[in-house]
Design an enzyme around this catalytic site. Structure first.
Site, PDB file in Angstrom:
ATOM      1  N   SER A 694      33.407  10.010  57.341  1.00 52.80           N
ATOM      2  CA  SER A 694      32.895  10.225  58.698  1.00 52.80           C
ATOM      3  C   SER A 694      32.456  11.656  58.963  1.00 52.80           C
ATOM      4  O   SER A 694      31.920  11.937  60.029  1.00 52.80           O
ATOM      5  CB  SER A 694      33.950   9.807  59.726  1.00 52.80           C
ATOM      6  N   LYS A 737      39.249  10.319  68.099  1.00 52.44           N
ATOM      7  CA  LYS A 737      38.328  11.434  67.873  1.00 52.44           C
ATOM      8  C   LYS A 737      37.807  12.006  69.192  1.00 52.44           C
ATOM      9  O   LYS A 737      37.666  13.229  69.348  1.00 52.44           O
ATOM     10  CB  LYS A 737      37.173  10.970  66.989  1.00 52.44           C
TER      11      LYS A 737
END
Length: 825
Positions: A694, A737
């Site tokens: 990611s 996140k």
């Protein structure tokens, strides 16, 4: 011991006691498993109340007692019918009281007497006795032969190993009185009470010596058979073989003499098995094992193993179950009292209760709570048990590597036990508890088997109605058990096991949620633990915010609880020492109590930089911010990666560089730049391992910024996997996140367009504070992240093509399903 002086002493006692009368009254003490003979000294321990009263009465008078044997040694309250009526008149030589209240005395046998009746039985037995003198000894050859035979048999018995003290042996071998010879031999042989009583009551000397000879012959035959068995079994045996041999020897001796006593009945065990409500197949197995158990000799080494197995079967809750509470309002209230937030978990429990209320019996769900440490997974299990009205049991699986810990050991092994699941059910004594398997993601595997594979049957609602434990060897129904597992990371759970679990995510808490949790739960707990009253100390909102932001950096609340406890301890000390302490803890007081700040509020860069991008990552502890740096120097086109990067992350960096090289002409980068320069890509916090795809878009952004000299906006965080064609692919851990970006002070988050649906899981406060940009390609990322994207020839996409969307629009996006599972880092 046997001379004329003793005979004269007996005659003197007779005259003293009877004085010409036919009878006299003397206190009587009944003895267990002991027969006292005349002219033999014997130590005795007196404990019973009647016996102590009889001894006290004798000591106050002439120190004379009558000692007789009990017919049944188990009788505690002895009456006239419980004792033999021939005993010994003794004189108490000495007595001493023991710490436990008993009295130890030494009694010298004087003469044989007969008990005629009992004038009184309280407070002690008072016996009316008459003389029972020894008849005159005839001088004939038969008597001499009987004495000679008795002495020879006694010598032979001693030579064969009979335990007789040496001084007693010398006395017996030199005695000349036939009455005393018979009494001494009988007193020093291991005989039954009835046999010794027969010798004591003998009417004449020939009958006494006949009985002594018969019993000596029996003892000799016993030792001969023992020697024969020993010779037949073998001589060279190790320690274990000798132990087995001794048991077999005793069994053979008892069988040969037909004196094997009946084994005590195992009524308690049978009663427990009958009351256990065993299923038919288990009942058949239990009865078979019980019959085998009853037929085992008492010295069999296997008897304890079989008994332990039967006790386990009897102790398990085969039919006993707690009546679950189906009050939905009460359950909702209990869950809300104990835990803040966690709406999905609470909703799932209430759904289970609703279905149970409507359908009656349903299979217990198998839930898996997954989330960072400190988010309340384990404690929620206890609250669920309280809400359901069931008992709770927790088993920690962290570090378990042996399959037998789950399924149990087979009974062939010494010390075998059932597995943890069966042991837990036996301890809670109900078949439908809430059973928590903690840290299921930390189960290991080695040569002893794979515990995760053993859990497949227990955690499969279609199979666990007949769970097989290796120790029990019979099926056990686990379908009523509500299993709850906890984990920090699903990646380490085998796919087959993960497929059986209903996964419920435990996201990290926002700052607002942490503050509410502190007010509702943590402060009460820490104040009580510190001995402070809730009214004596109060934390204002600003102080809690400083502690949360400056002294903790976590997804859960464990460190927050520690910090609150530290503050409370310091306040408690000040109060205990008589110093004045603040009743309200303000923000300015926190550094004085907890020391310097541990974390910076704003983790974002202070200014826009070239070659530096802010990435977002997911870890087991929640979301984190990654500062990705890139630099170049003269070289040959080599790419260097540092920062303890995993294989997947290194491949993401290679893919990002390949994309930038392929698009170099469009970005205005000279092709020779890659040949003449070495590029170094670094992710700080080098001691921390990092992996996952990611960070691909952040690496590509840092490389484009470095090679074009365009600065990256410092307030932008990004996450997403990049392909060689510049596509931005879906990732996981969106909520964590986003919360990490908010904690770091960022105001814009770039993520893949396919993650638009996950915004609904983000707390409203975070959606309000942040701007979201949904990217389909690397151009969308660079447009939002770079300071001057137009200078690179990048055209801004139209609205809806991945452009930044304000939080107020993001909150209205409809959540979709069926998306591809992505790597979560």
């Amino acid at each position: 011991m046997a001379d004329n002086d003793q005979i004269n002493q007996a005659a003197e006692v007779y005259r003293e006691l009877f004085g010409g009368a036919e009878s006299a009254e003397v206190p009587l003490i009944a003895l267990r498993d002991t027969v006292v003979f005349p002219r033999v000294a014997l130590p005795i321990i007196v404990k019973r109340a009647k016996s102590l009263a009889a001894l006290e009465s004798a000591l106050k008078k002439n120190r004379l007692l009558v000692l007789v044997a009990q017919k049944n040694e188990a009788t505690e309250d002895v009456g006239p019918d419980d004792v033999y009526h021939v005993g010994a008149l003794v004189r108490v030589r000495e007595s001493a009281k023991q710490p436990d209240g008993s009295v130890r005395l030494v009694a010298d046998g004087v003469a044989r007497v007969r008990v005629r009746d009992f004038p009184s039985v309280e407070p002690c037995l008072l016996a009316r006795i008459s003389p029972f003198p020894e008849p005159a000894v005839p001088k004939n050859e038969r008597l001499e032969a009987l004495m000679y035979s008795a002495l020879n048999q006694f010598r032979r018995l001693v030579n064969m190993g009979a335990a007789v003290p040496f001084d007693v042996l010398l006395v017996i071998l030199n005695v000349t009185d036939p009455w005393l010879l018979g009494d001494l031999i009988a007193a020093n042989l291991d005989l039954k009470v009835a046999d010794k009583q027969e010798i004591l009551e003998a009417a004449d000397i020939e009958a006494k010596l006949d009985a002594v000879g018969r019993l000596l012959g029996r003892q000799i035959r016993l030792l001969q058979m023992a020697s024969k068995i020993q010779a037949d079994t073998g001589k060279e045996l190790d320690k274990m073989q000798r132990e087995v041999f001794l048991r077999e020897q005793l069994k053979a001796v008892e069988k040969e003499l037909e004196t094997l006593g009946a084994r005590p009945e195992n009524d308690d065990l049978k009663t427990k098995l009958d009351a256990a409500a065993l299923p038919p197949i288990v009942r058949e197995k239990a009865n078979k094992e019980y019959e085998r158990f009853k037929g085992m000799p008492p010295y069999s080494p296997e008897i304890s193993y079989v008994r332990t197995y039967l006790e386990w079967l009897a102790d398990l809750p085969w039919a006993k179950a707690d009546e679950p509470s189906v009050d939905l309002k009460r359950a909702a209230r209990v869950l809300e009292e104990d835990h803040y937030g966690l709406a999905k978990v609470k909703e799932r429990i209430l759904e289970y209760l609703a279905v149970h209320k409507l359908a009656g019996k349903i299979r217990g769900p198998i839930l898996c709570f997954v989330g960072p440490p400190g988010t309340g997974k384990t404690s929620l299990g206890q609250s669920i048990a309280r809400a359901l009205g069931r008992k709770f049991h927790r088993v920690s699986l962290g570090g378990i590597r042996d399959e037998a810990e789950i399924r149990g050991h087979r009974r062939t092994y010494v010390g075998a036990l059932p597995g943890r699941i069966i042991q837990g059910l036996a301890s809670v004594k109900t078949r439908n508890p809430v059973f928590m398997l903690d840290e299921i993601d930390k189960v290991g595997a080695d040569f002893r088997g794979d515990p995760s594979a053993a859990l497949l049957e227990a955690l499969d609602s279609e199979q666990n109605s007949a769970f097989s434990d290796h120790y029990l060897e019979v099926p056990y129904d686990l379908s009523d058990v509500m299993f709850i597992t906890t984990a920090n990371n699903l990646d380490t759970i085998p796919p087959a096991l993960r497929d059986r679990l209903e996964v419920i995510e435990f996201p990290g808490y926002t700052e607002e949620e942490k503050a509410d949790i502190a007010k509702r739960h943590l402060l009460k707990k820490t104040l009580a633990a510190s001995g402070l009253k809730p009214a004596s100390v109060r934390f204002d909102d600003a102080a809690l915010q400083v502690i949360i932001r400056r002294y903790t950096s976590e997804a859960g609340v464990r460190n927050l609880e520690r910090c609150l406890a530290a503050v409370c301890r310091k306040l408690a000390r000040a109060l205990a020492e008589g110093r004045r302490s603040a009743k309200v803890v303000h923000a300015a007081d926190v550094p004085k109590l907890l020391g310097p700040e541990k974390y910076s509020l704003d983790l974002a860069e202070k200014e826009d930089l070239t070659g530096a991008a802010t990435g977002l990552a997911w870890t087991e502890a929640g979301g984190v911010v990654l500062q990705i740096e890139a630099t170049r120097m003269a070289g040959t086109g080599k790419l260097t990666l540092t920062g303890h990067l995993g294989q997947v992350m290194q491949e993401s960096a290679q893919a990002a560089l390949s994309y930038v090289r392929a698009s170099a002409e469009r970005f205005g980068i000279k092709p020779e730049t890659f040949k003449e320069s070495d590029i170094h890509l670094h992710v700080p916090s080098g001691a921390t391992p990092k992996d996952g795809p990611s960070a691909g878009v952040a690496m590509a952004t840092a490389l484009v910024s470095l090679l074009t000299g365009t600065k990256v906006r410092r307030n932008v965080g990004m996450t997403g996997e990049i392909t060689l064609r510049g596509r931005v692919l879906e990732i996981g851990g969106v909520k964590e996140k986003v919360l990490a970006a908010r904690r770091a002070g960022l105001d814009t988050v770039i993520m893949p367009t396919t993650n638009r649906k996950d915004i609904v899981d983000v707390p409203e406060a975070a959606r309000r504070d942040l701007k979201f940009v949904f990217a389909t390609s690397a151009d969308d990322v660079l447009t939002a992240a770079l300071d001057r994207p137009q200078a690179l020839g990048i055209v801004r996409p139209r609205q809806g093509g991945g452009r930044g969307v304000p939080a107020k629009h993001g909150s209205k996006i409809r959540k979709t399903t069926g998306h591809r599972r992505a790597t979560r880092r």
